[in-house]
Design an enzyme around this catalytic site. Structure first.
Site, short mmCIF file in Angstrom:
data_model
loop_
_atom_site.label_atom_id
_atom_site.label_comp_id
_atom_site.label_asym_id
_atom_site.label_seq_id
_atom_site.Cartn_x
_atom_site.Cartn_y
_atom_site.Cartn_z
N HIS A 120 0.90 -1.17 0.09
CA HIS A 120 0.07 0.17 -0.02
C HIS A 120 0.88 1.27 0.13
CE1 HIS A 120 -3.82 -1.96 2.21
NE2 HIS A 120 -4.02 -1.58 0.81
N CYS B 57 -2.35 2.97 9.04
CA CYS B 57 -3.22 1.87 8.58
C CYS B 57 -4.39 1.75 9.65
CB CYS B 57 -2.72 0.39 8.88
SG CYS B 57 -1.34 0.18 7.52
#
Ligand code: ARG
Length: 293
Positions: free
Chosen positions: A189, A282
């Site tokens: 990511h 996150c």
């Protein structure tokens, strides 16, 4: 080790930073976060995840609570999002979507293991009273791959979100989206390899394709370049409020680089969540540009 302190932002640059050091000020942020009540590692969709390694859920919850308390102590607001039994990765609320002003775009997950989180996060965002909440049509893992950087949005592709998703975000929010290609599966990511620091960024160049590194170097000539050591503990998976930078307490060298640049690193231990390939950012979905009043 702990880097945590609650020192308020100095009104002037500290003497040891020299006259050129910029004065940085925190602004209050609003975060959406999901308690890891159902956290586990039951599948492996990134190289950090080992289904054979035991997970201590109570410890994950305690570490997550500490992160929330740390945000609150620094003046930020945390709004809870409910998790769902059987969806162990919902703690990674950054993946829920992208929320800017009165508008949210909820995620469409690329892996079948997380697909059911899309509608779950959508319902939770829709229930919050934003003016418009739309489910992404393209594979889009929310703030995992989309970083709001001033007026533009930096976007990652290569593992989860797609370039088609970048264009969809550009249309939906009416902001310029800069596409970047991720090339190392450990940094699957964008938020594992790049963090926004107000008007500049920190990133780990080796996580990006050569063209993307050239693009970033042109846009941010003053960026903080992280070392492999710090990237490999997900040190770049941090959250900056303009002055404080909340990040893994293992990213010691990066904390020093940030301090030299006038930021105030606040180290947080999220070792249990690291077993799933996640850290501070996150766990944190920011509501950008929320109406203050
Ligand atoms: N286990 C999760 C996954 O692989 C971790 C997600 C971390 N989230 C993030 N924003 N990088 O999808």
């Amino acid at each position: 080790m702990t880097l945590t302190t609650t020192t308020p932002a100095p009104a002037t640059a500290p003497a040891d930073l020299g006259a050129d050091a910029e004065v940085r000020r925190p602004t209050p942020r609003r975060f959406l976060m999901c308690r890891p009540d159902h956290f586990d590692v039951t599948y492996a969709i990134n190289p950090w995840m080992d289904t054979g390694a035991p997970v201590d859920r109570a410890k994950a919850v305690a570490q997550w609570e500490t992160l929330c308390a740390t945000y609150r102590r620094h003046g930020h607001r945390v709004d809870p999002i409910d998790g769902v039994p059987g969806l162990p990765d919902m703690v990674f609320a950054a993946n829920a979507g992208l929320v800017i002003g009165d508008r949210a775009l909820s995620a469409r997950f690329a892996t079948p293991e997380r697909a059911a989180e899309g509608p779950a996060f959508h319902d939770r965002l829709a229930g919050r009273g934003f003016g418009r909440v739309t489910a992404a049509a393209e594979y889009n893992e929310g703030e995992g791959d989309f970083a709001v950087a001033g007026g533009r949005i930096l976007a990652g592709a290569g593992f989860r979100s797609t370039r088609a998703a970048h264009r969809e975000v550009e249309r939906y929010f009416g902001r310029q989206v800069v596409s970047l290609d991720l090339v190392d599966p450990r940094f699957y990511h964008l938020d594992t390899a790049l963090m926004v620091l107000g008007d500049t960024i920190a990133y780990y160049p080796a996580a990006f394709a050569a063209d993307s590194v050239r693009l970033l170097a042109g846009l941010y000539p003053d960026a903080v370049l992280a070392s492999a050591d710090d990237a490999e503990v997900l040190g770049l998976n941090g959250v900056c409020d303009g002055y404080h930078v909340f990040l893994s307490d293992r990213a010691v060298r990066l904390a020093g680089q940030l301090r030299e640049r006038g930021y105030h690193p606040v180290g947080v231990d999220l070792s249990e969540l690291l077993k799933s390939g996640g850290s501070v950012k996150c766990c944190t979905l920011e509501w950008h540009g929320y109406p203050r009043g």
